[in-house]
Design an enzyme around this catalytic site. Structure first.
Site, PDB file in Angstrom:
ATOM      1  N   TYR A   1     104.639  39.890  31.203  1.00 15.21           N
ATOM      2  CA  TYR A   1     104.096  38.988  30.184  1.00 15.21           C
ATOM      3  C   TYR A   1     103.651  39.771  28.955  1.00 15.21           C
ATOM      4  O   TYR A   1     103.987  39.424  27.819  1.00 15.21           O
ATOM      5  CB  TYR A   1     102.928  38.191  30.792  1.00 15.21           C
ATOM      6  CG  TYR A   1     102.272  37.227  29.837  1.00 15.21           C
ATOM      7  CD1 TYR A   1     102.902  36.039  29.468  1.00 15.21           C
ATOM      8  CD2 TYR A   1     101.009  37.491  29.301  1.00 15.21           C
ATOM      9  CE1 TYR A   1     102.298  35.146  28.590  1.00 15.21           C
ATOM     10  CE2 TYR A   1     100.394  36.613  28.425  1.00 15.21           C
ATOM     11  CZ  TYR A   1     101.049  35.434  28.069  1.00 15.21           C
ATOM     12  OH  TYR A   1     100.447  34.553  27.194  1.00 15.21           O
TER      13      TYR A   1
ATOM     14  N   SER B   1      99.921  36.232  21.795  1.00 19.36           N
ATOM     15  CA  SER B   1      98.820  36.247  22.760  1.00 19.36           C
ATOM     16  C   SER B   1      97.928  37.456  22.481  1.00 19.36           C
ATOM     17  O   SER B   1      98.387  38.466  21.927  1.00 19.36           O
ATOM     18  CB  SER B   1      99.396  36.369  24.172  1.00 19.36           C
ATOM     19  OG  SER B   1      98.368  36.653  25.095  1.00 19.36           O
TER      20      SER B   1
HETATM   21  P1  NAD Z   1     101.414  24.975  28.197  1.00 20.89           P
HETATM   22  O1  NAD Z   1     102.004  25.326  29.524  1.00 20.89           O
HETATM   23  O2  NAD Z   1     100.453  23.862  28.142  1.00 20.89           O
HETATM   24  O3  NAD Z   1     102.609  24.751  27.181  1.00 20.89           O
HETATM   25  C1  NAD Z   1     103.782  25.527  27.183  1.00 20.89           C
HETATM   26  C2  NAD Z   1     104.976  24.596  27.112  1.00 20.89           C
HETATM   27  O4  NAD Z   1     106.174  25.371  27.038  1.00 20.89           O
HETATM   28  C3  NAD Z   1     105.093  23.705  28.329  1.00 20.89           C
HETATM   29  O5  NAD Z   1     105.080  22.339  27.953  1.00 20.89           O
HETATM   30  C4  NAD Z   1     106.423  24.118  28.956  1.00 20.89           C
HETATM   31  O6  NAD Z   1     107.119  23.034  29.551  1.00 20.89           O
HETATM   32  C5  NAD Z   1     107.168  24.690  27.776  1.00 20.89           C
HETATM   33  N1  NAD Z   1     108.244  25.591  28.175  1.00 20.89           N
HETATM   34  C6  NAD Z   1     108.207  26.551  29.121  1.00 20.89           C
HETATM   35  N2  NAD Z   1     109.406  27.112  29.243  1.00 20.89           N
HETATM   36  C7  NAD Z   1     110.218  26.552  28.346  1.00 20.89           C
HETATM   37  C8  NAD Z   1     111.571  26.721  27.996  1.00 20.89           C
HETATM   38  N3  NAD Z   1     112.356  27.601  28.616  1.00 20.89           N
HETATM   39  N4  NAD Z   1     112.097  25.949  27.021  1.00 20.89           N
HETATM   40  C9  NAD Z   1     111.318  25.038  26.413  1.00 20.89           C
HETATM   41  N5  NAD Z   1     110.040  24.818  26.710  1.00 20.89           N
HETATM   42  C10 NAD Z   1     109.484  25.567  27.670  1.00 20.89           C
HETATM   43  O7  NAD Z   1     100.757  26.319  27.649  1.00 20.89           O
HETATM   44  P2  NAD Z   1      99.940  26.610  26.296  1.00 20.89           P
HETATM   45  O8  NAD Z   1      98.641  27.159  26.682  1.00 20.89           O
HETATM   46  O9  NAD Z   1      99.968  25.458  25.392  1.00 20.89           O
HETATM   47  O10 NAD Z   1     100.791  27.833  25.750  1.00 20.89           O
HETATM   48  C11 NAD Z   1     101.507  27.818  24.546  1.00 20.89           C
HETATM   49  C12 NAD Z   1     101.803  29.237  24.106  1.00 20.89           C
HETATM   50  O11 NAD Z   1     100.568  29.921  23.902  1.00 20.89           O
HETATM   51  C13 NAD Z   1     102.570  30.070  25.117  1.00 20.89           C
HETATM   52  O12 NAD Z   1     103.553  30.834  24.468  1.00 20.89           O
HETATM   53  C14 NAD Z   1     101.509  30.947  25.712  1.00 20.89           C
HETATM   54  O13 NAD Z   1     102.012  32.173  26.193  1.00 20.89           O
HETATM   55  C15 NAD Z   1     100.612  31.169  24.527  1.00 20.89           C
HETATM   56  N6  NAD Z   1      99.270  31.579  24.942  1.00 20.89           N
HETATM   57  C16 NAD Z   1      98.446  30.724  25.595  1.00 20.89           C
HETATM   58  C17 NAD Z   1      97.200  31.159  25.982  1.00 20.89           C
HETATM   59  C18 NAD Z   1      96.272  30.259  26.728  1.00 20.89           C
HETATM   60  O14 NAD Z   1      95.224  30.733  27.114  1.00 20.89           O
HETATM   61  N7  NAD Z   1      96.577  29.009  26.940  1.00 20.89           N
HETATM   62  C19 NAD Z   1      96.787  32.452  25.695  1.00 20.89           C
HETATM   63  C20 NAD Z   1      97.649  33.293  25.021  1.00 20.89           C
HETATM   64  C21 NAD Z   1      98.878  32.852  24.656  1.00 20.89           C
END
Ligand code: NAD
Length: 708
Positions: free
Chosen positions: A597, A584
């Site tokens: 986080y 991130s």
């Molecule tokens: P999202 O919520 O759409 O997808 C995350 C997925 O992880 C979900 O489907 C959830 O069910 C799954 N998950 C959560 N806990 C879990 C566990 N214990 N075991 C297995 N699966 C689990 O979110 P996203 O935006 O697609 O995020 C994906 C990654 O990107 C994350 O690590 C997030 O921190 C990182 N990220 C996202 C953003 C953003 O703006 N969307 C920014 C920075 C970092």
């Protein structure tokens, strides 16, 4: 089980007169073909062909001419459409006999078929074309039913054919398909006007009819007679000489297969001159048919004989590799040291077969590794360049088992003579067909595992990498969304391309089980995208230990467990690998009110650096992609996180995306597909093979996050 118990089911006649009544002759041919091909007991995938000689208006003269419609090169009669048929002037094909110079020159005839094309049809003709076109009957079916090949691959197949069918179905000795075999069939038909078909030794069945309905009916009846006769003859005889070793319980079979598949994969990858390794995709089958054969007394005598029908051995190689194992008495640790020598011995045996049989103009030896691996008590593992080919090889070997079961219960089973098998495998026409195949996609032969695969970034990544030919394992804790996501991927890329597996990345046992399931699904893992995540916000003094631990367990421990198992599997496979850590912007620069986080995300970046350090010696790369403000599609932003971020930016949830766009240096929104693009870069050896320990920010420009 005896043969009769397993193989008595008769085929149904599924011809629907009402449906057929409205069809044009061409549509009726397609209907007949699809009906036959939809039952794998009639013919194997891609095996066999059908034809009709139909009256058509010649676009050049306006006159009515007879046109041979026959399944073209490639394709499958069960799933083909009308454009899968090639069309040729019938009388001109028959006229080719005047140009034929004899069996040594039959391959040259193939170059003439395109000259016979009717109506500019671009579908390439198959080498089986003269087998249909030289006989006068208007409708012809050629199929590969297990029950008929069982007769055809028996030592006394001519006698058995006569015994079962009298004069109605004749018998023709083995000859590989081509113009000469077409002439043999024509001679048989001319000399036996009352016959309704012919068994081709070691190959399959030809049947014909005056109408399409007749032709279909004869095919089904002929197969059923063979099925019933075989069942009758073998009643009371234990198949394959009875059981020698019992199958292990299902959980033990799968555990052994999961451990063996990445090991085998590591031993059979093809090393290119450029240092790249072309990996293969695996398939596991422990169905009752397979377990019965591999646990039987006859395994050691039948398996080395190889398969008979040319279609079978083109898909499965001349023979399978049987790996010594005594289930119940030995364990996985007894098998492991045997793998390397067994695989090396198979390769040496294959090279010797090539040397024994090669001709002056034979193409160079191809991959010498086995396709089919049989482990008594455990199951059958197949490996090929892609999942569908590995699965189909497994289906074909199951056909071959059925053939061996039938033949050995009434006679002596015979594989095709070695030289004949070689001449088909290294046929120049076969080589030409292989050279026409499209170049494999960048990630063909690779397996990618994406945690949080059902989420926004996860699914965009799955699509992006599947587009490049990777097999995709998406895994997630949310079963409902995971099922939907698997369905979506399979609809777009096919059932072979993707699998959805449940995991909680915080559980060591669950993560280990996940990799075992991935190994069974595809043979191993080459690219790991550690991405499952959550987001949380709270000022430091309101950050409870529970909140802190939750972030740490999913984002720090979860990433550790997922990448550690990936690392272990990649080392086993000995073909490098790529680990992509989705961290991130907050890993680079702390945000107020999100300490748990931010700290957890920062640890991911350092984990990637450690993986890069330890992985380099094994060709395992580890890199980081840092997303920021990916609001669309992300489920993280749907909850509390979105509301809190809106509040801290003094806006509402709807305007939040605009706020982030304004904040970015490039004034652009960031979407899941943008993150997937950066992940795809790090995933592919071709593009980023010389990058490890690196970071790409995908944030539309955020100066404080510049990596230094
Ligand atoms: P999202 O919520 O759409 O997808 C995350 C997925 O992880 C979900 O489907 C959830 O069910 C799954 N998950 C959560 N806990 C879990 C566990 N214990 N075991 C297995 N699966 C689990 O979110 P996203 O935006 O697609 O995020 C994906 C990654 O990107 C994350 O690590 C997030 O921190 C990182 N990220 C996202 C953003 C953003 O703006 N969307 C920014 C920075 C970092």
């Amino acid at each position: 089980m005896d043969y009769a118990e397993t193989s008595t089911a008769l085929l149904e006649d599924r011809w629907d007169e009402v449906h057929a009544a409205d069809l044009s002759p061409e549509a009726l041919l397609l209907y007949r073909s699809n009906l036959l091909g939809s039952d794998k007991r009639v013919t194997n995938y891609g095996g066999g062909n059908t034809s009709s000689k139909l009256a058509e208006i010649d676009p050049l003269t306006g006159e009515t001419v007879a046109v041979l419609w026959v399944k073209g090169s490639g394709g499958d009669i069960g799933t083909m459409k009308l454009d899968g048929f090639s069309t040729l002037y019938s009388d001109r094909l028959v006229g080719l006999q005047a140009l034929y110079k004899g069996p040594e020159h039959e391959d040259a005839m193939v170059g003439l078929y395109p000259h016979l094309t009717f109506n500019l049809n671009p579908r390439a003709t198959s080498i089986d074309t003269p087998l249909h076109g030289l006989i006068s009957h208007p409708h012809v079916d050629h199929v590969h039913p297990d029950a008929i090949i069982a007769i055809a691959a028996s030592a006394d197949s001519e006698r058995l054919t006569r015994e079962i069918f009298g004069g109605e179905i004749g018998w023709v000795p083995w000859r590989r398909p081509g113009f000469e075999l077409g002439l043999w069939l024509k001679r048989f038909v001319d000399e036996n006007p009352g016959a309704k078909g012919v068994v081709l030794e070691a190959h399959g069945l030809f049947t014909w009819g005056q109408t399409q309905r007749d032709c279909y009916g004869t095919t089904i009846r002929t197969i059923n007679r063979a099925v019933a006769w075989l069942a009758d003859q073998s009643r009371g005889h234990a198949a394959f000489g009875g059981e020698k070793v019992a199958a292990l319980p299902v959980a033990e079979r799968r555990a052994i297969a999961a451990a063996l598949m990445p090991q085998i994969r590591g031993l059979i990858g093809l090393h290119g001159v450029d240092g790249k390794i072309a990996t293969k995709i695996g398939h596991f089958d422990d169905s009752p048919v397979v377990l019965e054969f591999i646990g039987s007394h006859a395994l050691s005598t039948l398996a080395p004989l190889g398969t008979s029908c040319p279609d079978h051995f083109l898909r499965t190689k001349i023979a399978p590799l049987v790996i010594d194992f005594v289930p119940g008495r030995e364990t996985l640790y007894d098998i492991l040291p045997r793998l390397e020598p067994a695989i090396a011995a198979y390769r040496a045996g294959y090279a010797a077969y090539y040397e024994r049989c090669k001709r002056p103009d034979s193409p160079a030896m191809r991959d010498a590794n086995a396709v089919v691996y049989l482990i008594p008590g455990v199951g059958m593992i197949t490996f090929a360049s892609d999942k569908a080919t590995a699965r189909i090889a497994s289906e074909f070997y199951t056909n071959a088992i059925n053939v061996m079961r039938g033949a050995s219960s009434v006679s002596t089973y015979r594989g095709l003579p070695e030289q004949e098998a070689f001449d088909i495998e290294y046929w120049l026409l076969e080589e030409a067909k292989l050279s026409r195949m499209p170049r494999p996609k960048t990630l063909a032969g690779k397996v990618v595992l994406i945690t949080g695969g059902a989420g926004g970034i996860g699914m965009a990544t799955a699509r992006r990498l599947a587009d490049e030919g990777a097999c995709v394992v998406i895994c997630d804790i949310d079963r409902t969304v995971l099922d939907q996501s698997q369905t979506m991927l399979r609809l777009k890329y096919g059932a072979d391309a993707a699998v959805g597996l449940w995991v909680d990345v915080t559980s060591e046992d669950a993560v280990i089980a996940l990799y075992a399931e991935a190994a069974i699904a595809f043979g191993g893992v080459d690219i790991c995208v550690s991405n499952a995540g959550i987001a949380s916000a709270a000022p430091i003094e309101d950050t409870t230990l529970a909140l802190w631990d939750r972030n740490m367990s999913i984002l720090a421990t979860g990433y550790f467990l997922v990448t550690r198992e990936a690392f272990r599997m990649m080392k086993t496979q000995k073909s490098g690998g790529s680990i992509v850590v989705v961290a991130s912007k907050n890993a680079m620069v702390a945000s107020p009110g999100a300490s748990a986080y931010c700290v957890a995300k920062a640890s991911e970046v350092h984990l990637a650096r450690c993986l890069a350090l330890e992985g380099a010696a094994h060709g395992i790369r580890a890199n980081v992609v840092n997303p920021d403000a990916v609001l669309r599609g992300s489920r993280i932003w749907e909850g509390e996180w979105g509301a809190q971020r809106a509040a801290s930016n003094k806006t509402n949830r709807q305007d939040l995306e605009r706020v982030y766009i304004e904040r970015s240096m490039l004034k652009r929104g960031v979407y899941p597909e943008d993150i997937a693009e950066a992940i795809a870069f790090f995933a592919a050896e071709d593009r980023s093979g010389k990058s490890t320990g690196n970071i790409i920010n995908v944030d539309a420009g955020h100066a404080p996050s510049f990596s230094r």
